[in-house]
Design a protein around this motif. Sequence first.
Motif: not given
Length: 136
Positions: A43-46, A77-82, A110-113, A126-131
């Motif tokens: 992630r650029e700059d982070s 672990a790296l979170s993704m947007d979808s 949650m969905h992960g690989r 992984f992606w985690m439902d924001p709700a």
Amino acid sequence: MASSIFINLPVHDLDRSKEFYRRLGFTINEQFTDENASCVALREDSIFVMLLTRPFFGTFTHKEVADTDRTAGVINALSMDSREEVDELADRAMAAGAKPSKQSPEIESMHGRTFQDPDGNLWEVFWMDPAAMQGE
């Protein structure tokens, strides 16, 4: 200045590792790359991964460098947007030479690989439902 994270990973073959992470869609910061190390921007700059040759990695610790083909010390672990982004990145990793790792259990919110990079370093995307994160 905003906080950043740098993950330092020991690698057997720096060029092979750089190419692997490029094929995942990440960029190499040539300013912080030489024959001993390479900076990969997740992630650029982070969020950055420092790929360090095993001998160079060893200069940062008095401990023995883990044999990541046999042992695990960390799962990155790296979170993704979808869900789709999770699958796209994991599929690119497998096409670039990653090995499967123990699969995360699938749950509704949650969905992960998971995979191992060519040096045996463990990754989970992984992606985690924001709700669900907000307790809704």
